[in-house]
Motif scaffolding. Structure first.
Motif, PDB file in Angstrom:
ATOM      1  N   ARG A   9       0.967  -1.205   0.079  1.00  0.00           N
ATOM      2  CA  ARG A   9      -0.048  -0.129  -0.033  1.00  0.00           C
ATOM      3  C   ARG A   9       0.806   1.282  -0.005  1.00  0.00           C
ATOM      4  O   ARG A   9       1.686   1.701   0.873  1.00  0.00           O
ATOM      5  N   PRO A  10       0.765   2.153  -1.053  1.00  0.00           N
ATOM      6  CA  PRO A  10       1.331   3.305  -1.122  1.00  0.00           C
ATOM      7  C   PRO A  10       0.878   4.250   0.071  1.00  0.00           C
ATOM      8  O   PRO A  10      -0.430   4.259   0.353  1.00  0.00           O
ATOM      9  N   GLU A  80      11.728  11.033 -14.565  1.00  0.00           N
ATOM     10  CA  GLU A  80      10.436   9.898 -15.083  1.00  0.00           C
ATOM     11  C   GLU A  80      10.754   8.931 -14.292  1.00  0.00           C
ATOM     12  O   GLU A  80       9.592   8.155 -14.139  1.00  0.00           O
ATOM     13  N   ALA A  81      11.798   8.591 -13.498  1.00  0.00           N
ATOM     14  CA  ALA A  81      11.739   7.345 -12.612  1.00  0.00           C
ATOM     15  C   ALA A  81      11.467   7.618 -11.215  1.00  0.00           C
ATOM     16  O   ALA A  81      11.550   6.825 -10.462  1.00  0.00           O
ATOM     17  N   ASN A  82      11.125   8.803 -10.918  1.00  0.00           N
ATOM     18  CA  ASN A  82      10.643   9.205  -9.605  1.00  0.00           C
ATOM     19  C   ASN A  82       9.200   9.430  -9.237  1.00  0.00           C
ATOM     20  O   ASN A  82       8.735  10.361  -9.883  1.00  0.00           O
ATOM     21  N   PRO A  83       8.481   8.524  -8.639  1.00  0.00           N
ATOM     22  CA  PRO A  83       7.066   8.543  -8.435  1.00  0.00           C
ATOM     23  C   PRO A  83       6.583  10.020  -7.936  1.00  0.00           C
ATOM     24  O   PRO A  83       5.630  10.467  -8.284  1.00  0.00           O
ATOM     25  N   ASP A  84       7.635  10.740  -7.274  1.00  0.00           N
ATOM     26  CA  ASP A  84       7.151  12.033  -6.759  1.00  0.00           C
ATOM     27  C   ASP A  84       6.837  12.728  -7.679  1.00  0.00           C
ATOM     28  O   ASP A  84       5.949  13.850  -7.478  1.00  0.00           O
ATOM     29  N   GLU A  85       7.447  12.814  -8.908  1.00  0.00           N
ATOM     30  CA  GLU A  85       7.043  13.669 -10.069  1.00  0.00           C
ATOM     31  C   GLU A  85       5.691  13.463 -10.408  1.00  0.00           C
ATOM     32  O   GLU A  85       5.074  14.462 -10.879  1.00  0.00           O
ATOM     33  N   GLY A  86       4.913  12.402 -10.208  1.00  0.00           N
ATOM     34  CA  GLY A  86       3.557  12.308 -10.359  1.00  0.00           C
ATOM     35  C   GLY A  86       2.780  12.885  -9.438  1.00  0.00           C
ATOM     36  O   GLY A  86       1.771  13.403  -9.780  1.00  0.00           O
ATOM     37  N   ARG A 119      -3.251  11.496   0.032  1.00  0.00           N
ATOM     38  CA  ARG A 119      -2.865  10.336   0.978  1.00  0.00           C
ATOM     39  C   ARG A 119      -3.913   9.544   1.321  1.00  0.00           C
ATOM     40  O   ARG A 119      -4.247   8.444   1.541  1.00  0.00           O
ATOM     41  N   ARG A 120      -5.164  10.215   1.207  1.00  0.00           N
ATOM     42  CA  ARG A 120      -6.536   9.049   1.009  1.00  0.00           C
ATOM     43  C   ARG A 120      -6.437   8.397  -0.114  1.00  0.00           C
ATOM     44  O   ARG A 120      -7.664   7.980  -0.459  1.00  0.00           O
ATOM     45  N   ARG A 121      -5.719   8.615  -1.068  1.00  0.00           N
ATOM     46  CA  ARG A 121      -6.082   7.909  -2.376  1.00  0.00           C
ATOM     47  C   ARG A 121      -5.021   7.077  -2.883  1.00  0.00           C
ATOM     48  O   ARG A 121      -4.060   7.178  -3.806  1.00  0.00           O
ATOM     49  N   PRO A 122      -4.721   5.882  -2.191  1.00  0.00           N
ATOM     50  CA  PRO A 122      -3.816   4.787  -2.511  1.00  0.00           C
ATOM     51  C   PRO A 122      -3.741   4.383  -3.957  1.00  0.00           C
ATOM     52  O   PRO A 122      -2.635   4.134  -4.439  1.00  0.00           O
ATOM     53  N   PHE A 128       1.234   6.600  -9.877  1.00  0.00           N
ATOM     54  CA  PHE A 128       2.238   7.392  -9.974  1.00  0.00           C
ATOM     55  C   PHE A 128       3.692   6.229  -9.918  1.00  0.00           C
ATOM     56  O   PHE A 128       4.480   6.475 -10.866  1.00  0.00           O
ATOM     57  N   ILE A 129       3.526   5.341  -8.853  1.00  0.00           N
ATOM     58  CA  ILE A 129       4.535   4.460  -8.898  1.00  0.00           C
ATOM     59  C   ILE A 129       4.723   3.596 -10.132  1.00  0.00           C
ATOM     60  O   ILE A 129       5.835   3.254 -10.845  1.00  0.00           O
ATOM     61  N   ARG A 130       3.579   3.069 -10.675  1.00  0.00           N
ATOM     62  CA  ARG A 130       3.440   2.152 -11.886  1.00  0.00           C
ATOM     63  C   ARG A 130       3.929   2.842 -13.087  1.00  0.00           C
ATOM     64  O   ARG A 130       4.573   2.492 -14.029  1.00  0.00           O
ATOM     65  N   HIS A 131       3.695   4.366 -13.196  1.00  0.00           N
ATOM     66  CA  HIS A 131       4.204   5.174 -14.234  1.00  0.00           C
ATOM     67  C   HIS A 131       5.547   5.428 -14.247  1.00  0.00           C
ATOM     68  O   HIS A 131       6.161   5.833 -15.114  1.00  0.00           O
ATOM     69  N   ALA A 132       6.372   5.158 -13.124  1.00  0.00           N
ATOM     70  CA  ALA A 132       7.747   5.654 -12.943  1.00  0.00           C
ATOM     71  C   ALA A 132       8.351   4.519 -13.826  1.00  0.00           C
ATOM     72  O   ALA A 132       7.881   3.165 -13.871  1.00  0.00           O
ATOM     73  N   GLU A 133       9.523   4.858 -14.356  1.00  0.00           N
ATOM     74  CA  GLU A 133      10.272   3.686 -15.450  1.00  0.00           C
ATOM     75  C   GLU A 133      10.959   2.788 -14.774  1.00  0.00           C
ATOM     76  O   GLU A 133      11.186   1.686 -15.248  1.00  0.00           O
ATOM     77  N   ILE A 134      10.812   2.875 -13.239  1.00  0.00           N
ATOM     78  CA  ILE A 134      11.617   1.674 -12.626  1.00  0.00           C
ATOM     79  C   ILE A 134      10.669   1.236 -11.384  1.00  0.00           C
ATOM     80  O   ILE A 134      11.052   1.516 -10.171  1.00  0.00           O
ATOM     81  N   PRO A 135       9.405   0.993 -11.728  1.00  0.00           N
ATOM     82  CA  PRO A 135       8.361   0.601 -10.597  1.00  0.00           C
ATOM     83  C   PRO A 135       8.757  -0.706 -10.072  1.00  0.00           C
ATOM     84  O   PRO A 135       9.088  -1.748 -10.550  1.00  0.00           O
ATOM     85  N   PRO A 136       8.388  -0.627  -8.529  1.00  0.00           N
ATOM     86  CA  PRO A 136       8.444  -1.582  -7.620  1.00  0.00           C
ATOM     87  C   PRO A 136       7.118  -2.566  -7.963  1.00  0.00           C
ATOM     88  O   PRO A 136       6.266  -1.948  -8.601  1.00  0.00           O
ATOM     89  N   ARG A 137       7.049  -3.693  -7.460  1.00  0.00           N
ATOM     90  CA  ARG A 137       5.686  -4.737  -7.652  1.00  0.00           C
ATOM     91  C   ARG A 137       4.711  -3.740  -6.768  1.00  0.00           C
ATOM     92  O   ARG A 137       4.917  -3.675  -5.484  1.00  0.00           O
ATOM     93  N   LEU A 138       3.449  -3.738  -7.407  1.00  0.00           N
ATOM     94  CA  LEU A 138       2.361  -3.387  -6.493  1.00  0.00           C
ATOM     95  C   LEU A 138       1.420  -4.445  -6.264  1.00  0.00           C
ATOM     96  O   LEU A 138       1.212  -5.066  -7.447  1.00  0.00           O
TER      97      LEU A 138
END
Length: 138
Positions: A9-10, A80-86, A119-122, A128-138
């Motif tokens: 959970r993000p 583009e690899a940083n989910p914070d940019e999303g 924060r209430r929108r996991p 944002f994490i999936r869109h990053a070029e190096i996403p971890p598995r969710l």
């Protein structure tokens, strides 16, 4: 952004600075301490190559006292690899495109409200994490 390896959970943790304030190594250490208090167990921090992060003596000293925190750098210039940019892109282009505050105080308050809403929108944070070029598995 954080991802719980147990729950997949993000979440989003943030801190906004006052006018004319730039983040310093002391702020990084304070934020890491806050995260450590809120998140139990080991953690891996991914961050850009800013001087206040892993190259700061103060941050290095804090990390050496807390081996449960591992720090890794993103590759060179890779926003583009940083989910914070999303997070920033969503907030800027989807939530505040025509927002014109009277001053920075109003902007800061609105940003805090928008980030708290994220924060209430996991589901959105996960995108944002999936869109990053190096996403971890969710």
């Amino acid at each position: 952004m954080t991802i719980s390896p147990m729950r997949s959970r993000p979440n989003l943790y943030f801190r906004l600075f006052s006018d004319e304030a730039n983040a310093r190594a002391e702020d990084v250490v304070s934020f890491l301490a806050q995260l450590r208090a809120e998140i139990r167990g080991p953690m891996t921090i991914l961050w850009d190559r800013s001087r206040i992060h892993g190259r700061s003596r103060l941050v290095k000293a804090y990390l050496s006292k807390h081996p449960e925190i591992v720090a890794e750098d993103f590759p060179g210039y890779a926003p583009e690899a940083n989910p914070d940019e999303g997070v920033w892109g969503w907030t800027r282009y989807h939530r505040l495109p025509n927002y014109a505050p009277d001053g920075t105080r109003g902007l800061r308050c609105r940003l805090a409200a928008e980030f708290a809403g994220l924060r209430r929108r996991p589901d959105l944070l996960a995108s944002f994490i999936r869109h990053a070029e190096i996403p971890p598995r969710l």
